[in-house]
Motif scaffolding. Structure first.
Motif, PDB file in Angstrom:
ATOM      1  N   GLU A  85       6.700  21.423  41.612  1.00 18.49           N
ATOM      2  CA  GLU A  85       5.335  20.907  41.767  1.00 18.49           C
ATOM      3  C   GLU A  85       4.944  20.164  40.500  1.00 18.49           C
ATOM      4  O   GLU A  85       5.247  20.600  39.391  1.00 18.49           O
ATOM      5  N   TYR A  86       4.260  19.050  40.675  1.00 20.06           N
ATOM      6  CA  TYR A  86       3.820  18.228  39.551  1.00 20.06           C
ATOM      7  C   TYR A  86       2.295  18.183  39.517  1.00 20.06           C
ATOM      8  O   TYR A  86       1.648  18.111  40.554  1.00 20.06           O
ATOM      9  N   GLN A  87       1.754  18.245  38.309  1.00 21.01           N
ATOM     10  CA  GLN A  87       0.317  18.194  38.110  1.00 21.01           C
ATOM     11  C   GLN A  87       0.036  17.192  36.987  1.00 21.01           C
ATOM     12  O   GLN A  87       0.905  16.883  36.181  1.00 21.01           O
ATOM     13  N   ASN A  88      -1.186  16.727  36.932  1.00 20.72           N
ATOM     14  CA  ASN A  88      -1.597  15.892  35.815  1.00 20.72           C
ATOM     15  C   ASN A  88      -3.091  16.074  35.583  1.00 20.72           C
ATOM     16  O   ASN A  88      -3.800  16.601  36.426  1.00 20.72           O
ATOM     17  N   ASP A  98      -8.403  19.453  34.617  1.00 22.93           N
ATOM     18  CA  ASP A  98      -7.768  18.909  35.815  1.00 22.93           C
ATOM     19  C   ASP A  98      -8.014  17.401  35.872  1.00 22.93           C
ATOM     20  O   ASP A  98      -8.691  16.840  35.010  1.00 22.93           O
ATOM     21  N   ASP A  99      -7.495  16.747  36.906  1.00 22.84           N
ATOM     22  CA  ASP A  99      -7.610  15.290  36.963  1.00 22.84           C
ATOM     23  C   ASP A  99      -9.044  14.804  37.175  1.00 22.84           C
ATOM     24  O   ASP A  99      -9.349  13.643  36.938  1.00 22.84           O
TER      25      ASP A  99
END
Length: 126
Positions: A85-88, A98-99
């Motif tokens: 899983e990818y987050q940014n 968070d984004d």
């Protein structure tokens, strides 16, 4: 009488000028210490945490961060990597958001990044 008043006024002016220059020197040296502290703690870089059940990687660059969460299932590295899983998100000073930029999800301090995953607080290191 006038000579004494003028002498007193001149003395106060000289003392006042010396105190102002001393305060400026103190403020300048305090300011230089502050800039040294901010330079010494560069938070940019990649932070890691590897355990038996998961692998986390968060990279900070400027005012953004990118994260990768890999859950170790036991079905092999290829399967786990395929399901990573990818987050940014956004960085505000030393805090991760968070984004949207509204929800704080972690922070960086002293070469470590602290955040939560599955309700547990975890610490990643450079």
């Amino acid at each position: 009488m006038k000579k004494i008043n003028i002498a007193c006024i001149l003395a106060f002016m000289v003392i006042g000028c010396k105190n102002n220059s001393s305060n400026e020197n103190i403020e300048q040296s305090a300011g230089s210490n502050s800039s040294v502290e901010s330079i010494s703690e560069n938070i940019n870089g990649t932070y890691y945490l590897d355990s038996n059940s998961a692998s986390l990687e968060i990279t900070i660059s400027g005012n953004t961060w990118v994260g990768k969460t890999l859950i170790k299932t036991g079905f092999g590295d290829a399967y786990d990597s395929e399901n990573a899983e990818y987050q940014n998100g956004i960085m505000k000073e030393n805090d991760l958001y968070d984004d949207s930029g509204y929800v704080k999800i972690g922070y960086v301090h002293g070469g470590s990044l602290t955040t939560t995953i599955s309700g547990q607080t975890v610490t990643l290191t450079k």
